[in-house]
Write an enzyme that holds these catalytic residues in place. Sequence first.
Site, PDB file in Angstrom:
ATOM      1  CG  ASP A 212     -85.226  25.579  -9.738  1.00 48.07           C
ATOM      2  OD1 ASP A 212     -86.225  25.300 -10.413  1.00 48.07           O
ATOM      3  OD2 ASP A 212     -84.966  26.735  -9.331  1.00 48.07           O
ATOM      4  CD  GLU A 248     -85.997  24.731 -14.932  1.00 46.09           C
ATOM      5  OE1 GLU A 248     -87.068  25.177 -15.356  1.00 46.09           O
ATOM      6  OE2 GLU A 248     -85.241  25.407 -14.201  1.00 46.09           O
TER       7      GLU A 248
HETATM    8  C1  AAO Z   1     -92.108  34.559  -8.050  1.00 47.46           C
HETATM    9  C2  AAO Z   1     -93.038  35.569  -8.704  1.00 47.46           C
HETATM   10  C3  AAO Z   1     -92.214  36.642  -9.405  1.00 47.46           C
HETATM   11  C4  AAO Z   1     -91.257  37.290  -8.417  1.00 47.46           C
HETATM   12  C5  AAO Z   1     -90.373  36.220  -7.791  1.00 47.46           C
HETATM   13  C6  AAO Z   1     -89.402  36.756  -6.746  1.00 47.46           C
HETATM   14  O1  AAO Z   1     -93.868  34.905  -9.653  1.00 47.46           O
HETATM   15  O2  AAO Z   1     -93.100  37.618  -9.931  1.00 47.46           O
HETATM   16  O3  AAO Z   1     -90.443  38.236  -9.092  1.00 47.46           O
HETATM   17  O4  AAO Z   1     -91.214  35.232  -7.178  1.00 47.46           O
HETATM   18  O5  AAO Z   1     -90.094  37.331  -5.683  1.00 47.46           O
HETATM   19  C7  AAO Z   1     -91.149  29.662  -9.815  1.00 47.46           C
HETATM   20  C8  AAO Z   1     -92.225  30.498 -10.523  1.00 47.46           C
HETATM   21  C9  AAO Z   1     -91.899  31.979 -10.497  1.00 47.46           C
HETATM   22  C10 AAO Z   1     -91.633  32.438  -9.069  1.00 47.46           C
HETATM   23  C11 AAO Z   1     -90.430  31.626  -8.574  1.00 47.46           C
HETATM   24  C12 AAO Z   1     -90.001  32.002  -7.156  1.00 47.46           C
HETATM   25  O6  AAO Z   1     -92.336  30.060 -11.862  1.00 47.46           O
HETATM   26  O7  AAO Z   1     -93.041  32.688 -10.996  1.00 47.46           O
HETATM   27  O8  AAO Z   1     -91.349  33.826  -9.036  1.00 47.46           O
HETATM   28  O9  AAO Z   1     -90.808  30.228  -8.557  1.00 47.46           O
HETATM   29  O10 AAO Z   1     -91.041  31.887  -6.271  1.00 47.46           O
HETATM   30  C13 AAO Z   1     -87.070  30.709 -16.564  1.00 47.46           C
HETATM   31  C14 AAO Z   1     -85.921  29.898 -15.965  1.00 47.46           C
HETATM   32  C15 AAO Z   1     -86.356  28.554 -15.417  1.00 47.46           C
HETATM   33  C16 AAO Z   1     -87.574  28.697 -14.499  1.00 47.46           C
HETATM   34  C17 AAO Z   1     -88.668  29.379 -15.310  1.00 47.46           C
HETATM   35  C18 AAO Z   1     -89.946  29.563 -14.489  1.00 47.46           C
HETATM   36  O11 AAO Z   1     -84.897  29.749 -16.945  1.00 47.46           O
HETATM   37  O12 AAO Z   1     -85.268  28.046 -14.680  1.00 47.46           O
HETATM   38  O13 AAO Z   1     -88.207  30.672 -15.717  1.00 47.46           O
HETATM   39  N1  AAO Z   1     -87.996  27.419 -13.931  1.00 47.46           N
HETATM   40  C19 AAO Z   1     -87.574  27.025 -12.551  1.00 47.46           C
HETATM   41  C20 AAO Z   1     -88.692  26.343 -11.782  1.00 47.46           C
HETATM   42  C21 AAO Z   1     -89.771  27.340 -11.429  1.00 47.46           C
HETATM   43  C22 AAO Z   1     -89.216  28.398 -10.493  1.00 47.46           C
HETATM   44  C23 AAO Z   1     -87.791  28.724 -10.747  1.00 47.46           C
HETATM   45  C24 AAO Z   1     -87.046  28.115 -11.729  1.00 47.46           C
HETATM   46  C25 AAO Z   1     -87.131  29.613  -9.783  1.00 47.46           C
HETATM   47  O14 AAO Z   1     -89.155  25.239 -12.493  1.00 47.46           O
HETATM   48  O15 AAO Z   1     -90.902  26.723 -10.847  1.00 47.46           O
HETATM   49  O16 AAO Z   1     -89.978  29.615 -10.626  1.00 47.46           O
HETATM   50  O17 AAO Z   1     -86.660  28.779  -8.726  1.00 47.46           O
HETATM   51  C26 AAO Z   1     -87.654  31.973 -21.626  1.00 47.46           C
HETATM   52  C27 AAO Z   1     -86.345  31.365 -21.188  1.00 47.46           C
HETATM   53  C28 AAO Z   1     -86.505  30.437 -20.029  1.00 47.46           C
HETATM   54  C29 AAO Z   1     -87.278  31.120 -18.912  1.00 47.46           C
HETATM   55  C30 AAO Z   1     -88.651  31.537 -19.491  1.00 47.46           C
HETATM   56  C31 AAO Z   1     -89.580  32.148 -18.446  1.00 47.46           C
HETATM   57  O18 AAO Z   1     -88.461  30.955 -22.241  1.00 47.46           O
HETATM   58  O19 AAO Z   1     -85.770  30.669 -22.265  1.00 47.46           O
HETATM   59  O20 AAO Z   1     -85.220  30.085 -19.554  1.00 47.46           O
HETATM   60  O21 AAO Z   1     -87.456  30.194 -17.843  1.00 47.46           O
HETATM   61  O22 AAO Z   1     -88.396  32.473 -20.529  1.00 47.46           O
HETATM   62  O23 AAO Z   1     -89.164  33.435 -18.138  1.00 47.46           O
HETATM   63  C32 AAO Z   1     -90.829  30.903 -25.658  1.00 47.46           C
HETATM   64  C33 AAO Z   1     -89.325  30.736 -25.792  1.00 47.46           C
HETATM   65  C34 AAO Z   1     -88.733  30.292 -24.463  1.00 47.46           C
HETATM   66  C35 AAO Z   1     -89.075  31.343 -23.472  1.00 47.46           C
HETATM   67  C36 AAO Z   1     -90.581  31.389 -23.365  1.00 47.46           C
HETATM   68  C37 AAO Z   1     -91.105  32.364 -22.338  1.00 47.46           C
HETATM   69  O24 AAO Z   1     -91.461  29.653 -25.415  1.00 47.46           O
HETATM   70  O25 AAO Z   1     -89.043  29.775 -26.790  1.00 47.46           O
HETATM   71  O26 AAO Z   1     -87.338  30.096 -24.538  1.00 47.46           O
HETATM   72  O27 AAO Z   1     -91.130  31.790 -24.623  1.00 47.46           O
HETATM   73  O28 AAO Z   1     -90.710  33.681 -22.686  1.00 47.46           O
END
Ligand code: AAO
Length: 523
Positions: A212, A248
Amino acid sequence: MRFLLLLAVLGVCWAQYDPHTQPGRTSIVHLFEWRWDDIAQECERYLGPNGFGGVQISPPNENVVIHDPSRPWWERYQPISYKLCTRSGNEDEFRDMVKRCNNVGVHIYVDAVVNHMCGNGVNAGTSSTCGSYFNPGSRDFPSVPYSAWDFNDGKCRTNSGDVENYNDVYQVRDCRLVGLLDLALEKDYVRSKIAEYMNHLIDIGVAGFRIDASKHMWPGDMKAFLDKLKNLNTSWFPEGARPFIYQEVIDLGGEPIKSSDYFGNGRVTEFKYGAKLGTVLRKWNGEKMAYLKSWGEGWAFMPSDRALVFVDNHDNQRGHGAGGASILTFWDARLYKMGVGFMLAHPYGFTRVMSSFRWPRYFVNGKDINDWVGPPNENGRIKPVTINPDTTCGNDWVCEHRWHQIRNMVIFRNVVDGQPFTNWWDNGNNQVAFGRGNRGFIIFNNDDWELSSTLQTGLPAGTYCDVISGDKIDNQCTGIKIYVSGDGLAHFKISNTAEDPFIAIHVDAKLHTKLNDSNFQKQ
Ligand code: AAO
């Protein structure tokens, strides 16, 4: 000399890029949020018999328990310790699952959350799945143990302490992803604790790991803990086999961190795959299926032997992560089946099928305000996966992997494994077809008019059952029949209003010779 050659061959076959699925098994399925006991049963009653190679499971280590909102699925991405103790089950249940699945040829791939611990803002206490005490404020996780020294607070240079700008490589890797306490992976102590956790799982018999948030770790730091991993358990895997690693990393282009930065450690998730396939099947941005002729590296994807591919994942099926509105999911079932069918027929990448739970999706201003809703549960306890008489799942488990079209395409991929991509045909629009050597052939109609064409399939003469509209049962087709003549040609007709506007045939779905079959008399 011969010995060295053997070593070289083994090195190639057994490295971290190899999923170690059993011969003839070529896909894994993500059983998102399933209980270990349900997975064990599913391996025995369904996945083993239907040729699935493995299961990606939800994170098995202790996580924070969140009450506001109530038990969101994402609480499992906030580790508290490395005890195997979650809503999916305890360590005994985990061991039982791994053993029972391995024994029927289905391997287990663990979602390893090792970049961080829980969120910075979570209250101190024992609100965790095993009741372990923790204090995010003082960075204290005594059950590992980690303390303030083990986090990157001193290294991160943003005001908030969080990742603020994905164009700054240092922020992305040294700061907190959405406030999650960022482990100091440069420290040998932290690397050792992570390796100890993963080695515990390897000893139990898992085959590999999804790692992850790999984008948020330095590739060199990851290599340091991956190098500490043991070989796989020889009760089920060949001597010297390395754990399968897929990282990931979301790389849709446009950011400085690239998937290729991570190739040295293992495979990488190819997020362009689902984003582009969704765009093509939805016919957005002028895309059409005819352009899929060069699908794969020809679409600027990473090399096939480094890619882990999927149509949707647990994040982007609900608007988290990346990919946006183009992503196809079970909510768009007709297009989704075509997308998954295309993926499983096409040779590019190592394929993962998604298996979801239903949630009360509710859009407000284009955003699903229920994107947090956790798995089907009763007072917080995850509900078992029940099986209906028609083999679908109950209790709001969607079980896409049991949809017969998807299950049969998992089998198709096994049947055509190793065969080249051949006999491409398209009508210049959204009617396309291709074969896999002399083992299988698939054809799609995503245009708004009927398809009616005679095409070269590359298959031996005979009568084949379409595995999308039905099955081959007792040497009879329950759905459409396709007649391939001695020169490999067959006529296909697909209405644009068909429930599933695609047809797939393969040599294991060919009817046995009958005397009244003229094609066989010719042979
Ligand atoms: C939760 C709450 C938050 C709180 C946090 C801490 O929702 O509000 O702040 O707790 O208390 C999952 C959930 C999160 C959750 C977290 C922990 O999705 O909502 O937060 O559990 O409970 C990035 C990362 C990627 C990640 C993804 C979700 O790079 O690694 O965000 N995925 C993994 C897991 C996921 C998990 C975590 C990681 C954490 O699969 O389930 O989170 O363990 C850009 C970046 C990406 C980035 C995205 C999202 O993407 O490139 O790297 O992913 O933003 O922020 C276009 C662009 C694209 C861009 C996208 C979105 O498509 O081309 O590049 O727009 O802007």
